[in-house]
Design an enzyme around this catalytic site. Structure first.
Site, short mmCIF file in Angstrom:
data_model
loop_
_atom_site.label_atom_id
_atom_site.label_comp_id
_atom_site.label_asym_id
_atom_site.label_seq_id
_atom_site.Cartn_x
_atom_site.Cartn_y
_atom_site.Cartn_z
N LYS A 178 15.37 -66.02 45.02
CA LYS A 178 14.09 -65.59 45.59
C LYS A 178 13.09 -65.26 44.49
CE LYS A 178 17.01 -63.16 48.89
NZ LYS A 178 18.11 -62.76 48.01
N HIS A 219 10.40 -63.59 48.25
CA HIS A 219 11.14 -62.34 48.52
C HIS A 219 10.32 -61.38 49.38
CE1 HIS A 219 14.50 -59.79 46.46
NE2 HIS A 219 14.40 -59.51 47.74
#
Length: 317
Positions: A81, A114
């Protein structure tokens, strides 16, 4: 013979294992041993992130497993991420290339934003980059072949809708906090309607969350929350099925059609978290488990308060 995880299929045809190893808060030393134990136990999905500061150790473990012929690269599914300072304008492709270098890989199987809120390099101030612009960068790395699939984490339905409205690569996966006491039905229904698979994090109620510190030294405050592992209905079903409460909570999410990524660095727990394929949780049992009607978000992500793309702004009112 090692059991193998069932798959969920992303909208582009990529098959993602339904059970993976989470690595948040796993130190480099711990994570190397955990990844090796997990892959040897049958796991094929490993979930990490730039923020976890363990990509390099995971890369070493993967390389050693491949060199030892325990597994091939093609059999593995690696998710990483981009943190908030890596989704700022012009930052994403260099960030992904840096993650790939650490992971010693030519591509990741899934690359996620993220958070939806971009920040500057040292995380000291917000960067007003709309999610549409963030998603354009993900479209770019996907089309460059650096990721087999792309998705989001901690985005709300409206933000995902705006990404989809760009008409670019669709969102393939949404990773969100989801557990018995925060079941996220509305989000799961929204994702299903748009052919987006969902990954649950915090599936066990994340008892280890209280130890977390952000890279800028900020230690989040955590509201008190009841333990799902001690829920009377969880305990009753666990006893009936001769399974642990943790296994019941994990299977609960799986039987809702979700992927799960329980984190552990203990070999016995890693194995236990994978022993989920010899029982199911029926719709009636899911309804019984959800009778608690507790709905509490544990991860408030308060560093995003005031950001134009704070996904939980409506909840904070």
């Amino acid at each position: 013979m090692t059991a193998s995880s069932p798959f969920i299929t992303l909208s582009n045809g990529v098959k993602m294992p339904a059970v993976g190893l989470g690595t948040w808060q796993s130190s480099p030393e711990e994570v190397m041993a955990a990844v090796k134990a997990a892959v040897k136990a049958g796991y094929r999905l490993i979930d990490t992130a730039a923020l976890y500061f363990n990509e390099e150790a995971i890369g070493t473990a993967i390389k050693e497993l491949i060199d030892e012929k325990v597994v091939t690269r093609e059999e593995l599914f690696i998710t990483t991420k981009a943190w908030s300072n890596e989704i700022a304008p012009g930052k994403l492709e260099p960030a992904l290339r840096n993650s790939l270098k650490k992971l010693q890989l030519e591509y990741v199987d899934l690359y996620l934003a993220h958070m939806p809120a971009a920040v500057n390099e040292d995380m000291s101030k917000a960067v007003n980059s709309p999610v549409e612009d963030v998603w354009r960068q993900f479209d770019g790395v996907y089309k460059a072949g650096l990721a087999k699939a792309v998705g989001v984490s901690n985005w709300n339905n409206e933000q995902i809708g705006r990404a989809l409205a760009t008409g670019l690569t669709p969102v393939h996966n949404s990773q969100v906090e989801l557990h018995l006491y925060f079941p996220q039905h509305e989000h799961v229904d929204f994702c299903k309607a748009h052919n987006i698979t969902v990954t649950s994090f915090g599936t066990l109620g994340s008892p280890g969350r209280v130890n977390f510190t952000l890279p800028n030294g900020h230690k989040p405050e955590w509201a008190p929350a009841p333990s799902e592992l001690k829920d009377p209905n969880v305990l009753a079903i666990a006893e009936e099925k001769k399974k642990t409460p943790a296994q019941v909570l994990l299977r609960y999410a799986m039987d809702r059609g979700l992927a799960i990524i329980p984190k552990s660095v203990h070999e016995n727990r890693i194995k236990e978290n994978f022993e989920l394929f010899d029982f199911t949780i029926s719709q009636e049992e899911i309804a019984k488990l959800e009778k608690s009607k507790i709905s509490q978000r544990l991860f408030l992500q308060d560093f995003m308060i005031g950001h134009p793309e704070d996904p939980f702004a409506d909840e904070r009112k």
